[in-house]
Scaffold this motif. Sequence first.
Motif, PDB file in Angstrom:
ATOM      1  N   GLU A  35       0.863  -1.140  -0.234  1.00 27.00           N
ATOM      2  CA  GLU A  35      -0.151  -0.131  -0.021  1.00 27.00           C
ATOM      3  C   GLU A  35       0.818   1.087   0.070  1.00 27.00           C
ATOM      4  N   SER A  36       2.078   1.024  -0.638  1.00 25.04           N
ATOM      5  CA  SER A  36       2.912   2.207  -0.434  1.00 25.04           C
ATOM      6  C   SER A  36       3.206   2.749  -1.727  1.00 25.04           C
ATOM      7  N   ALA A  37       3.898   3.799  -1.914  1.00 25.82           N
ATOM      8  CA  ALA A  37       4.227   4.377  -3.376  1.00 25.82           C
ATOM      9  C   ALA A  37       5.413   5.199  -3.324  1.00 25.82           C
ATOM     10  N   LEU A  38       5.898   5.458  -4.676  1.00 29.99           N
ATOM     11  CA  LEU A  38       7.186   6.403  -4.730  1.00 29.99           C
ATOM     12  C   LEU A  38       7.126   7.165  -5.809  1.00 29.99           C
ATOM     13  N   MET A  39       7.559   8.259  -5.562  1.00 28.11           N
ATOM     14  CA  MET A  39       7.496   9.360  -6.742  1.00 28.11           C
ATOM     15  C   MET A  39       9.007   9.851  -6.989  1.00 28.11           C
ATOM     16  N   PRO A  40       9.368   9.773  -8.191  1.00 29.18           N
ATOM     17  CA  PRO A  40      10.764  10.228  -8.661  1.00 29.18           C
ATOM     18  C   PRO A  40      10.549  11.705  -8.890  1.00 29.18           C
ATOM     19  N   THR A  41      11.357  12.460  -8.305  1.00 28.80           N
ATOM     20  CA  THR A  41      11.538  13.787  -8.109  1.00 28.80           C
ATOM     21  C   THR A  41      12.450  14.576  -9.161  1.00 28.80           C
ATOM     22  N   ALA A  42      13.630  14.167  -9.256  1.00 33.07           N
ATOM     23  CA  ALA A  42      14.507  14.844 -10.061  1.00 33.07           C
ATOM     24  C   ALA A  42      15.833  14.140 -10.487  1.00 33.07           C
ATOM     25  N   CYS A  43      16.440  14.445 -11.483  1.00 37.05           N
ATOM     26  CA  CYS A  43      17.750  13.767 -11.665  1.00 37.05           C
ATOM     27  C   CYS A  43      18.786  14.776 -11.614  1.00 37.05           C
ATOM     28  N   LEU A  44      19.958  14.645 -10.681  1.00 33.87           N
ATOM     29  CA  LEU A  44      20.736  15.405 -10.212  1.00 33.87           C
ATOM     30  C   LEU A  44      22.292  15.064 -10.814  1.00 33.87           C
ATOM     31  N   MET A 165      10.301   8.435 -17.714  1.00 31.39           N
ATOM     32  CA  MET A 165      10.245   8.717 -16.218  1.00 31.39           C
ATOM     33  C   MET A 165       8.891   9.408 -15.679  1.00 31.39           C
ATOM     34  N   SER A 166       8.326   8.902 -14.971  1.00 33.12           N
ATOM     35  CA  SER A 166       6.787   9.515 -14.541  1.00 33.12           C
ATOM     36  C   SER A 166       7.594  10.677 -13.432  1.00 33.12           C
ATOM     37  N   TRP A 167       8.152  11.731 -13.701  1.00 40.85           N
ATOM     38  CA  TRP A 167       8.544  12.576 -12.755  1.00 40.85           C
ATOM     39  C   TRP A 167       7.503  13.457 -12.007  1.00 40.85           C
ATOM     40  N   GLY A 168       7.533  13.406 -10.773  1.00 44.27           N
ATOM     41  CA  GLY A 168       6.300  13.979  -9.869  1.00 44.27           C
ATOM     42  C   GLY A 168       5.090  13.435  -9.885  1.00 44.27           C
ATOM     43  N   TYR A 169       5.031  12.133 -10.421  1.00 47.58           N
ATOM     44  CA  TYR A 169       3.667  11.496 -10.124  1.00 47.58           C
ATOM     45  C   TYR A 169       3.803  10.311  -9.276  1.00 47.58           C
ATOM     46  N   CYS A 170       2.966   9.849  -8.762  1.00 48.25           N
ATOM     47  CA  CYS A 170       2.817   8.862  -7.651  1.00 48.25           C
ATOM     48  C   CYS A 170       2.583   7.441  -8.131  1.00 48.25           C
ATOM     49  N   ASN A 171       3.821   6.659  -7.975  1.00 51.11           N
ATOM     50  CA  ASN A 171       3.584   5.436  -8.545  1.00 51.11           C
ATOM     51  C   ASN A 171       3.435   4.538  -7.507  1.00 51.11           C
ATOM     52  N   ASN A 172       2.507   3.623  -7.484  1.00 48.61           N
ATOM     53  CA  ASN A 172       1.954   2.590  -6.329  1.00 48.61           C
ATOM     54  C   ASN A 172       3.176   1.537  -6.330  1.00 48.61           C
ATOM     55  N   CYS A 173       3.545   1.080  -5.082  1.00 44.71           N
ATOM     56  CA  CYS A 173       4.713   0.176  -4.958  1.00 44.71           C
ATOM     57  C   CYS A 173       3.883  -1.381  -5.113  1.00 44.71           C
ATOM     58  N   GLU A 174       3.708  -1.949  -6.233  1.00 37.20           N
ATOM     59  CA  GLU A 174       3.098  -3.091  -6.538  1.00 37.20           C
ATOM     60  C   GLU A 174       3.529  -3.550  -7.873  1.00 37.20           C
ATOM     61  N   GLY A 175       3.639  -4.824  -8.141  1.00 33.88           N
ATOM     62  CA  GLY A 175       3.974  -5.491  -9.411  1.00 33.88           C
ATOM     63  C   GLY A 175       4.375  -6.788  -8.979  1.00 33.88           C
ATOM     64  N   SER A 176       3.930  -7.863  -9.988  1.00 31.40           N
ATOM     65  CA  SER A 176       4.333  -9.278  -9.565  1.00 31.40           C
ATOM     66  C   SER A 176       4.245  -9.825 -10.880  1.00 31.40           C
ATOM     67  N   SER A 177       5.235 -10.864 -11.140  1.00 32.07           N
ATOM     68  CA  SER A 177       5.073 -11.778 -12.315  1.00 32.07           C
ATOM     69  C   SER A 177       4.211 -12.886 -11.829  1.00 32.07           C
ATOM     70  N   SER A 178       3.834 -13.700 -12.913  1.00 26.94           N
ATOM     71  CA  SER A 178       3.070 -15.097 -12.754  1.00 26.94           C
ATOM     72  C   SER A 178       3.780 -15.793 -12.077  1.00 26.94           C
ATOM     73  N   SER A 179       5.041 -15.910 -12.096  1.00 29.31           N
ATOM     74  CA  SER A 179       5.894 -16.930 -11.163  1.00 29.31           C
ATOM     75  C   SER A 179       5.652 -16.789  -9.704  1.00 29.31           C
ATOM     76  N   TYR A 180       5.302 -15.638  -9.157  1.00 29.70           N
ATOM     77  CA  TYR A 180       5.118 -15.795  -7.908  1.00 29.70           C
ATOM     78  C   TYR A 180       3.730 -14.908  -7.354  1.00 29.70           C
ATOM     79  N   ASN A 181       2.777 -14.826  -8.259  1.00 28.09           N
ATOM     80  CA  ASN A 181       1.722 -14.136  -8.167  1.00 28.09           C
ATOM     81  C   ASN A 181       0.857 -14.521  -7.021  1.00 28.09           C
ATOM     82  N   ALA A 182       1.105 -15.867  -6.692  1.00 25.93           N
ATOM     83  CA  ALA A 182       0.319 -16.526  -5.668  1.00 25.93           C
ATOM     84  C   ALA A 182       0.589 -15.838  -4.414  1.00 25.93           C
ATOM     85  N   TYR A 183       1.670 -15.141  -4.304  1.00 28.17           N
ATOM     86  CA  TYR A 183       2.087 -14.417  -2.973  1.00 28.17           C
ATOM     87  C   TYR A 183       1.394 -12.953  -2.862  1.00 28.17           C
ATOM     88  N   GLY A 184       0.532 -12.757  -3.814  1.00 26.94           N
ATOM     89  CA  GLY A 184      -0.174 -11.338  -3.793  1.00 26.94           C
ATOM     90  C   GLY A 184       0.674 -10.155  -3.881  1.00 26.94           C
TER      91      GLY A 184
END
Length: 252
Positions: A35-44, A165-184
């Motif tokens: 239920e967390s998220a990440l937002m890229p801000t800038a490339c320094l 890169m989705s600079w300044g946008y909220c990216n949900n921390c989720e993603g799974s491949s079918s090989s371990y999708n059973a773990y939710g």
Amino acid sequence: MIEDIFTESIDETRSLEYDDGDAIFYFIDTMDWSESALMPTACLYSNSGDDEIVFDLYKKNHNQCQKNKMGRYKTDVGTFVKAYVKQKELMEEKYGIEYEAPDGEIMDYTTCQQAYVNNKMYYLKLGCREDNGKGFAIHAYTDYYCSKKSTDAYWSNTDFSALTMSWGYCNNCEGSSSSYNAYGNNNYNNNGGGNNYYGAYYHASPLCSTAYHYKASCGWGCSRTANKAAKNGFSSYSSGGNYGYNNGGNYN
């Protein structure tokens, strides 16, 4: 001038680091990013060593990255880009969200490459554009480890259009491949993955897990520079030192 040479074809490129493509994901993560998220801000851009991406992490109930910030951090461009692309690829696999990954040439430069151009040797690595806090470029270095930037211009023939890169946008921390999708949506290691090779590799959120694992603190100066870049593009921060925009500037 190297800027003229770099418009010519590269004769040969050789990686200076062992990298099987996924080596950076071989670590144990006990965080639950469901239920967390990440937002890229800038490339320094750095005048010397690694360029870095600044990002914000948010805890659950963040309301589209409006509250519950975990902190502001930074990590090197190569690590962040690998994690970002991995996340997008897993989202495509799981949810069918179309994503065109950058070509192999760009991904090769996430690690230091020894390049021969017109029979002359250079060291090249992916980093940030000097004139834009939200773009990428290939930079030339003087040493085997790509730790000291060359004073010559970087090679500018690479097409970065696929590296979005989705600079300044909220990216949900989720993603799974079918090989371990059973773990939710929870991290594999939170569900019996164990402290082993495969448990260290299968992260439900490659982006958030990896960015957090390799993070460094982004202090006041770093945050100030990132905010300027996010708002105005290429900004100036001139207290002297290695990092900053236009005339250099130290941040930590």
